[in-house]
Design a protein around this motif. Structure first.
Motif, PDB file in Angstrom:
ATOM      1  N   THR A  10      43.105  58.997  24.472  1.00  0.00           N
ATOM      2  CA  THR A  10      43.424  59.411  26.031  1.00  0.00           C
ATOM      3  C   THR A  10      44.919  58.755  26.262  1.00  0.00           C
ATOM      4  O   THR A  10      45.699  59.478  26.891  1.00  0.00           O
ATOM      5  N   CYS A  49      47.241  61.192  24.390  1.00  0.00           N
ATOM      6  CA  CYS A  49      47.058  62.554  24.997  1.00  0.00           C
ATOM      7  C   CYS A  49      48.425  62.859  25.842  1.00  0.00           C
ATOM      8  O   CYS A  49      48.897  63.863  26.319  1.00  0.00           O
ATOM      9  N   THR A  50      48.927  61.773  26.497  1.00  0.00           N
ATOM     10  CA  THR A  50      49.970  61.735  27.460  1.00  0.00           C
ATOM     11  C   THR A  50      51.210  61.843  26.791  1.00  0.00           C
ATOM     12  O   THR A  50      52.108  62.486  27.250  1.00  0.00           O
ATOM     13  N   GLU A  59      44.003  66.750  20.173  1.00  0.00           N
ATOM     14  CA  GLU A  59      44.019  67.274  21.608  1.00  0.00           C
ATOM     15  C   GLU A  59      42.886  68.175  21.790  1.00  0.00           C
ATOM     16  O   GLU A  59      42.450  68.179  22.996  1.00  0.00           O
ATOM     17  N   ARG A  98      40.757  66.404  24.435  1.00  0.00           N
ATOM     18  CA  ARG A  98      41.170  65.863  25.808  1.00  0.00           C
ATOM     19  C   ARG A  98      40.368  66.507  26.909  1.00  0.00           C
ATOM     20  O   ARG A  98      40.203  65.791  27.805  1.00  0.00           O
ATOM     21  N   GLN A  99      39.976  67.548  26.844  1.00  0.00           N
ATOM     22  CA  GLN A  99      38.893  68.026  28.063  1.00  0.00           C
ATOM     23  C   GLN A  99      37.579  66.967  28.035  1.00  0.00           C
ATOM     24  O   GLN A  99      37.376  66.691  29.168  1.00  0.00           O
ATOM     25  N   GLU A 108      38.618  63.507  29.304  1.00  0.00           N
ATOM     26  CA  GLU A 108      39.151  63.435  30.626  1.00  0.00           C
ATOM     27  C   GLU A 108      37.633  63.494  31.666  1.00  0.00           C
ATOM     28  O   GLU A 108      37.801  62.781  32.467  1.00  0.00           O
ATOM     29  N   TYR A 166      36.023  60.449  31.328  1.00  0.00           N
ATOM     30  CA  TYR A 166      36.735  59.297  32.488  1.00  0.00           C
ATOM     31  C   TYR A 166      36.449  59.509  33.629  1.00  0.00           C
ATOM     32  O   TYR A 166      36.403  58.617  34.336  1.00  0.00           O
ATOM     33  N   ARG A 167      36.750  60.873  34.329  1.00  0.00           N
ATOM     34  CA  ARG A 167      36.275  61.021  35.563  1.00  0.00           C
ATOM     35  C   ARG A 167      34.750  60.758  36.153  1.00  0.00           C
ATOM     36  O   ARG A 167      34.521  60.098  37.205  1.00  0.00           O
TER      37      ARG A 167
END
Length: 130
Positions: free
Chosen positions: A32, A35-36, A90, A93-94, A97, A100-101
């Motif tokens: 995570t 990813c940024t 990568e 990522r989805q 995320e 995480y949400r």
């Protein structure tokens, strides 16, 4: 949401080792962070409160071995190392995320359920001790 049926669950033996590599708490958090933007070791460590030097080093090696992270030695003095996410990493990522949400949204409910369970367990233990 995709339905997981018994046929798919028959492949648990194939998926379990893969999931073990990517779903431990540090791997998810490291990916995570990466990813940024690409980051150096100490920058990753600062962003992940609570991770030890050894845990981070081990996780980065595991992620690199699995093709999720690329390690690049920088031509600097002193020598620096930068880690960046690979295209394979990568691709996570989805789902990460979304996880995480979910944790942000439902974390308080999870904590409340744990507190309720612990309270009931403590009451049951007191009742047995009486």
């Amino acid at each position: 949401m995709t339905k997981i049926d018994d046929c798919v669950l028959g492949n648990v033996g194939k998926t379990r080792p893969i999931l073990e590599h990517i779903t431990n708490k540090w791997s998810i958090l490291i990916l995570t962070v990466l990813c940024t933007k690409p980051s150096r070791f100490n920058e990753i460590r600062r962003r992940l409160d609570g991770i030890t030097h050894k845990a981070l080093a081990d996780a980065l090696k595991r992620l690199e071995r699995n093709g999720l992270v690329h390690r690049e030695v920088l031509p600097t003095m002193p020598v620096g190392v930068e880690y960046r996410i690979t295209p394979l990493g990568e691709s996570l990522r989805q789902p990460f995320e979304a996880l995480y949400r979910w944790a942000l949204e439902y974390g308080p409910q999870l904590t409340a359920a744990q507190d309720e369970y612990d309270q009931k367990s403590a009451e049951a233990e007191r009742a047995l001790a009486s």
